[in-house]
Every structure is written in structure tokens, then in C-alpha cells.
Design a protein around this motif. Structure first.
Motif, mmCIF file in Angstrom:
data_model
loop_
_atom_site.group_PDB
_atom_site.id
_atom_site.type_symbol
_atom_site.label_atom_id
_atom_site.label_comp_id
_atom_site.label_asym_id
_atom_site.label_seq_id
_atom_site.Cartn_x
_atom_site.Cartn_y
_atom_site.Cartn_z
ATOM 1 N N TYR A 1 0.957 -0.910 -0.433
ATOM 2 C CA TYR A 1 -0.092 -0.335 -0.382
ATOM 3 C C TYR A 1 0.778 1.228 0.204
ATOM 4 O O TYR A 1 2.428 1.307 0.757
ATOM 5 C CB TYR A 1 -0.313 -0.005 1.102
ATOM 6 C CG TYR A 1 -1.896 -0.743 1.556
ATOM 7 C CD1 TYR A 1 -1.340 -2.373 1.751
ATOM 8 C CD2 TYR A 1 -3.601 -0.718 0.837
ATOM 9 C CE1 TYR A 1 -3.136 -3.148 1.974
ATOM 10 C CE2 TYR A 1 -4.281 -1.540 1.406
ATOM 11 C CZ TYR A 1 -3.466 -3.213 1.586
ATOM 12 O OH TYR A 1 -4.976 -4.179 1.789
ATOM 13 N N GLN B 1 0.831 5.578 0.979
ATOM 14 C CA GLN B 1 0.320 5.769 1.642
ATOM 15 C C GLN B 1 0.571 7.837 1.746
ATOM 16 O O GLN B 1 1.907 7.963 2.251
ATOM 17 C CB GLN B 1 0.346 5.368 3.453
ATOM 18 C CG GLN B 1 -0.602 6.979 4.498
ATOM 19 C CD GLN B 1 -0.887 6.652 5.588
ATOM 20 O OE1 GLN B 1 0.001 5.742 6.499
ATOM 21 N NE2 GLN B 1 -1.161 7.514 6.596
ATOM 22 N N GLN C 1 -3.062 11.381 3.521
ATOM 23 C CA GLN C 1 -4.257 10.249 2.531
ATOM 24 C C GLN C 1 -4.261 8.823 3.831
ATOM 25 O O GLN C 1 -3.443 8.727 3.930
ATOM 26 C CB GLN C 1 -4.331 10.403 1.804
ATOM 27 C CG GLN C 1 -3.909 12.137 0.783
ATOM 28 C CD GLN C 1 -3.662 11.557 -1.423
ATOM 29 O OE1 GLN C 1 -4.015 10.531 -1.782
ATOM 30 N NE2 GLN C 1 -3.918 12.041 -1.190
ATOM 31 N N GLY C 2 -5.531 7.978 3.066
ATOM 32 C CA GLY C 2 -5.050 6.903 3.829
ATOM 33 C C GLY C 2 -4.599 5.788 3.133
ATOM 34 O O GLY C 2 -4.228 6.468 1.407
ATOM 35 N N PRO C 3 -4.321 4.455 3.332
ATOM 36 C CA PRO C 3 -3.092 4.162 2.428
ATOM 37 C C PRO C 3 -4.298 3.754 1.001
ATOM 38 O O PRO C 3 -5.222 3.401 1.216
ATOM 39 C CB PRO C 3 -3.242 2.873 3.147
ATOM 40 C CG PRO C 3 -3.354 3.041 4.616
ATOM 41 C CD PRO C 3 -3.860 4.561 4.185
ATOM 42 N N PHE D 1 -4.482 0.918 -1.762
ATOM 43 C CA PHE D 1 -3.540 -0.410 -2.311
ATOM 44 C C PHE D 1 -2.494 -0.435 -3.998
ATOM 45 O O PHE D 1 -3.689 -0.038 -4.792
ATOM 46 C CB PHE D 1 -5.200 -2.018 -2.767
ATOM 47 C CG PHE D 1 -4.783 -3.009 -3.095
ATOM 48 C CD1 PHE D 1 -4.739 -3.409 -4.242
ATOM 49 C CD2 PHE D 1 -4.044 -3.567 -2.426
ATOM 50 C CE1 PHE D 1 -4.365 -4.277 -4.901
ATOM 51 C CE2 PHE D 1 -3.700 -5.120 -3.071
ATOM 52 C CZ PHE D 1 -4.328 -5.303 -4.139
ATOM 53 N N PHE E 1 -8.336 5.610 11.136
ATOM 54 C CA PHE E 1 -8.654 5.151 9.472
ATOM 55 C C PHE E 1 -9.647 3.846 9.642
ATOM 56 O O PHE E 1 -9.901 2.515 10.419
ATOM 57 C CB PHE E 1 -7.482 4.369 8.772
ATOM 58 C CG PHE E 1 -6.252 5.809 8.385
ATOM 59 C CD1 PHE E 1 -5.169 5.689 8.681
ATOM 60 C CD2 PHE E 1 -6.762 6.116 6.814
ATOM 61 C CE1 PHE E 1 -4.347 6.394 8.553
ATOM 62 C CE2 PHE E 1 -5.929 7.578 6.826
ATOM 63 C CZ PHE E 1 -4.566 7.621 7.726
ATOM 64 N N GLY F 1 -10.523 4.965 4.358
ATOM 65 C CA GLY F 1 -11.089 6.046 4.184
ATOM 66 C C GLY F 1 -9.711 7.467 4.291
ATOM 67 O O GLY F 1 -8.830 7.245 4.290
#
Lengths: 114, 113
Positions: free
Chosen positions: A35, A37, A41-43, A45, B90, B104
Motif C-alpha cells: 500500500y 500512503q 491520505q489513507g493507504p 492498494f 482510519f 478512508g
């Protein structure tokens, strides 16, 4: 029992260079996912490896490639680095491809591209 | 397509007060739902997950979350906040047999003494 380990912890590269990140899965796990990140921000894929093959891929360009070795460890390679590739890269392992509910994350490798 | 929304970028709570971090999701099918926490310069720590069964899920460090199918929500809660709970949280979703988790954008939780 060691969990998921990643190396290096940090690294700094220059635009256009290539980088290789490494991941060792948790003992007993045979599947590795990567992943990205980005800051704030969020991770997201990147891809998953199982039985030494890429099984699923997220929305990332071909500059991102990987490899899984017979001992289940994995590498993430990024070619022609861009400033936007600066991020925390997380590795996650599980037993089997469809068992994300038992996925364990490593501490990550922070890549800075200058 | 699967997606997760965390409507609050930041939540501020006084120590000892209850806290809630909101999460809504969108999937076609029965979801797997997760909460993770991230401390500065650290990886992701698993807090709790909903797979099936009881809608109220209890996790690490006194956190719990309630799966609400009709509202497609999975809010994270804790009865009494600690300063040490301050971190980035998260919410994430996946599906049975899926290879990936969709995260998210994260909510920063700040607990003031």
C-alpha cells in the motif's frame, strides 16, 4: 514471533532514480500486499503477491512492480521516481489471498523523492 | 465500487469524555469493516473489525464500533477518552474473498487534558 518487517525505515532518492523496498511477512503468512500512503491520505492498494505471482493490482502505473520470493518475502520496485511518489509504503501479510480480515501491517518505509 | 467516507478531518474531545469518530461506507455486498490507528511516524495498528454476527464490536484499548447496515455506518466509539488516544484513525472496508482493503481519508483525534 516476529511480525511484518520492512526495510529500510527511511530513504531519500532523487527524481528519475529507481528504488527497491523490502518486506518480510509474519511467520506462517504466504501473501503480501503493498500500500502507498501519501501525506494526509489513507493507504491505497498497489498490488498483492501470492505464490510468487501478482494476483491483483490497484490503480498504479507500470513503474511500480514487485516480486515475491520462495520464502514469501517481497520487494516493491519503483522506477523513474517522481516527486509524487514520496509516501509511506506499507506492507501487509496474510495467509491466503482473500483473507484481508487477518491482514497484518508492517511499520512502513518512508520514501522521500527530491 | 467500494468506498469509505470519514466526514470529519479532526475530532476534538476533552479527556474523560466519550468520543465518536464517524465512518460510512458503500459496497455492493456484505462488507468487512475495520478501524486502524496510526501514531506519528508509525505504521497501522489494528483496532477492531466487523465480519459477521453481533453488530457491536469490541476492540483494543477500550474502543468499540457499531455496524449499522441500514445507515451503512461503522462509527468508532469510546466511553472515556484518554490523552494517549490522540492519533490518526482510519476506517476501512473490504469484501469476502477480496484481496484489498479500501481506506478512508482518516480522522485526526485530539484529546485535550
Amino acid at each position: 514471533d516476529a511480525g511484518v518487517t520492512q526495510s529500510p525505515t527511511h530513504l531519500i532518492k532523487t527524481r528519475g532514480q529507481q528504488v527497491t523496498l523490502r518486506c518480510s511477512p509474519k511467520s506462517g503468512h504466504d501473501t503480501v500486499s503493498w500500500y502507498q500512503q501519501a501525506l494526509g491520505q489513507g493507504p491505497q492498494f498497489i498490488f498483492q503477491y501470492y505464490e510468487e505471482e501478482e494476483r491483483q493490482r490497484g490503480n498504479f502505473p507500470d513503474r511500480f512492480s514487485g516480486h515475491q520470493f520462495p520464502n514469501y518475502s517481497s520487494e516493491l520496485n519503483v522506477n523513474a521516481l517522481l516527486l509524487g511518489d514520496s509516501a509511506l509504503y506499507l506492507c501487509a501479510s496474510s495467509f491466503g489471498t482473500g483473507r484481508v480480515y487477518e491482514q497484518y501491517f508492517g511499520p512502513g518505509t518512508r520514501l522521500t523523492v527530491t | 465500487a467500494q468506498s469509505v467516507a470519514q466526514p470529519e478531518d479532526q475530532v476534538n474531545v476533552a479527556e474523560g469524555n466519550p468520543l465518536t469518530v464517524k465512518c460510512t461506507y458503500s459496497v455492493s455486498g456484505n462488507p468487512y469493516l475495520f478501524w486502524y490507528v496510526q501514531y506519528p511516524n508509525r505504521g497501522l495498528q489494528f483496532l477492531l473489525k466487523y465480519i459477521t454476527g453481533d453488530n457491536l464490536v469490541k476492540g483494543s484499548y477500550g474502543f468499540e464500533a457499531e455496524f449499522n447496515k441500514s445507515q451503512t455506518s461503522f462509527h468508532l466509539k469510546k466511553p472515556s477518552a484518554l490523552v494517549s488516544d490522540s492519533a490518526l484513525y482510519f476506517c476501512a472496508v473490504s469484501l469476502y474473498g477480496a484481496s484489498k482493503i479500501i481506506f478512508g481519508s482518516g480522522t485526526r483525534l485530539s484529546i485535550r487534558p
